[in-house]
Design a protein around this motif. Structure first.
Motif, PDB file in Angstrom:
ATOM      1  N   ASN A  70       0.837  -1.197   0.000  1.00 17.28           N
ATOM      2  CA  ASN A  70       0.000   0.000   0.000  1.00 17.28           C
ATOM      3  C   ASN A  70       0.872   1.247   0.000  1.00 17.28           C
ATOM      4  OD1 ASN A  70      -2.445  -1.318  -0.067  1.00 17.28           O
ATOM      5  ND2 ASN A  70      -2.456  -1.618   2.156  1.00 17.28           N
ATOM      6  N   LEU A 108      -0.487  10.139  -4.840  1.00 18.82           N
ATOM      7  CA  LEU A 108      -1.563   9.162  -4.665  1.00 18.82           C
ATOM      8  C   LEU A 108      -1.997   9.166  -3.202  1.00 18.82           C
ATOM      9  CD1 LEU A 108      -2.524   7.140  -6.848  1.00 18.82           C
ATOM     10  CD2 LEU A 108      -1.174   5.424  -5.672  1.00 18.82           C
ATOM     11  N   ARG A 113      -3.381   3.213  -0.951  1.00 17.24           N
ATOM     12  CA  ARG A 113      -3.855   2.651  -2.204  1.00 17.24           C
ATOM     13  C   ARG A 113      -2.868   1.571  -2.642  1.00 17.24           C
ATOM     14  NH1 ARG A 113      -7.160   5.490  -5.615  1.00 17.24           N
ATOM     15  NH2 ARG A 113      -8.722   6.649  -4.443  1.00 17.24           N
ATOM     16  N   ASN A 136       0.502   2.324 -10.147  1.00 14.95           N
ATOM     17  CA  ASN A 136      -0.738   2.570  -9.404  1.00 14.95           C
ATOM     18  C   ASN A 136      -1.772   1.517  -9.787  1.00 14.95           C
ATOM     19  OD1 ASN A 136      -3.092   3.508  -8.303  1.00 14.95           O
ATOM     20  ND2 ASN A 136      -3.184   5.382  -9.556  1.00 14.95           N
ATOM     21  N   SER A 177      -4.708   1.085  -8.757  1.00 16.19           N
ATOM     22  CA  SER A 177      -6.077   1.584  -8.924  1.00 16.19           C
ATOM     23  C   SER A 177      -6.310   1.998 -10.367  1.00 16.19           C
ATOM     24  CB  SER A 177      -6.327   2.794  -8.018  1.00 16.19           C
ATOM     25  OG  SER A 177      -5.867   2.512  -6.717  1.00 16.19           O
TER      26      SER A 177
END
Lengths: 241, 241
Positions: B109, B120, B124, B148, B150
């Motif tokens: 994370n 960010l 995440r 990333n 996401s």
DNA sequence: TGTGTCAACATGTATATACATAATGGACAA
DNA sequence: TTGTCCATTATGTATATACATGTTGACACA
């Protein structure tokens, strides 16, 4: 009259298409609507659609093939725009006082070693300069420069004790072509002394070769202490928007 | 029919004007002929002249003012185009065999430290990769990358043992915007070990941050042994001619 | 003399039109 | 089946035209 963004038809169509491409809605290889269809969709003439597509093609976002249509291009090379300002601008944008000192100046004839830097026939007159740019009271950058006196004879009459050679040249030989080479080296004895840093400090090297239509003009090597300097280049799909 | 150079009227006028500007015959500030005069001189319509001047203005060579006319611009910043290919292309263009090894791969994370690299929100999911690109049998470049998850969830299902993350990402997220930072550092212990070079060797660092329309995508740091690598950027007045 | 108004002017944008050019794909013949 | 030719099609380039927009400068008026 929603948010009332005033925009010409041209740029509305442009940003519409750009959006579809950049968002990935139209992946590379996707065929976009034909000019006539685009024109119909946006209620404009084919000429307008054509100009938009031509611009997209010029900026590299699409590829056009006759009879087949226009296709979203594959992003081959990450082409980024590197803005290289002159040193004074660069220092001042850091909110530091700028000063400049000429360390050496000599006129000599080009020797075989100079062909590596300036592609010039031997025994042509050359102005060989070394100077140091300061930011605040610390050395910021070492500049080593060769100027082709055949291309810029007026340089011989200028002593460069007050005006930096970069700024002087840009006013004399505007719009010249240039090639930059960027690399990294450990500081040698001379660079370390000039920049007041320990030997073997990593330094960023920017070498620039400049031509005008009348041949090679100048070669410069800028040596920056590596931890104090950084070059920034940006890429935005579709160019300057 | 001198040397029979086939060229459209458009590009003939373009290179004519470019020539006058680049050669210095028309210095910065010089007012060029009005559209109607240009059209008359070249025996074309005003639309054609207009398109040429518009293109010159877009490429930055001239500046246009209503009623006053068009003027040769001052070359403000040396803007050069930096082509950053992917590593495999780069190695192969040196006529060396390319290979690639994944050194580490972990999903974690985002912590506070990652904000510096990828802007960010915390916690995440992030894919953290380290790999080494080889040219011939020697290490060529160290790649440290954050992706990333996401923005690119499919990256979680890819182990990157065979395909390099750069090449994989470009096929997934084409046409993203990017910012590059180029600097120079002395090799730390980890980089020295990975690249099989002495500690404190000067290294060229290229950091790239990439966004798509849906937010930050990836951050990469490439570390090149400085004496083995060089970036090249070119500037040609008038753009891609 | 100072100021406001307006016509002239140069560029900005868009349209309709015309013909050139290159590539595709199908018709047609060997 | 294979190869050649040609009509179709989409883009490339250029023209003439029209109206919009921002500026300049001249001229009238206070």
């Amino acid at each position: 009259m929603t948010t009332a963004k005033e925009a010409t038809l041209h740029q509305r169509i442009l940003s519409d298409l750009e959006g579809k491409i950049v968002s990935g809605e139209w992946p590379p290889g996707h065929r976009l609507p034909f000019e006539v269809d685009l024109a119909a969709q946006h209620g404009c003439s084919r000429m307008t659609a054509n100009k938009v597509l031509t611009q997209l093609a010029r900026s590299g976002l699409i590829e056009r093939r006759r009879k087949s249509g226009s296709f979203v291009a594959q992003p081959a090379a990450q082409a980024a725009v590197l803005e290289i300002h002159d040193i004074e601008t660069e220092v001042r944008s850091l909110r530091l006082a700028y000063s400049f000192r000429l360390a050496s100046r000599m006129v000599r004839n080009a020797g075989p070693a100079d062909r590596i830097h300036l592609d010039l026939p031997e025994s042509r007159p050359l102005l060989d300069l070394t100077c140091i740019h300061n930011a605040g009271d610390r050395p910021f950058c070492l500049e080593q420069r060769l100027i082709n006196l055949s291309a810029v004879p007026e340089a011989d009459g200028e002593d460069f004790s007050r005006v930096a050679p970069g700024a002087w040249l840009i006013s004399r030989v505007p719009w010249s072509a240039a090639e930059h080479r960027i690399s990294s080296v450990s500081a040698g004895a001379d660079a370390a002394a000039a920049l007041e840093i320990p030997r073997h400090t990593a330094c960023l090297i920017i070498e620039r070769r400049t031509w005008s239509s009348s041949g090679p003009v100048t070669f410069v090597r800028f040596t920056y202490p590596g931890d104090r300097h950084m070059l920034i280049a940006r890429f935005t799909p579709g160019g300057e928007n």
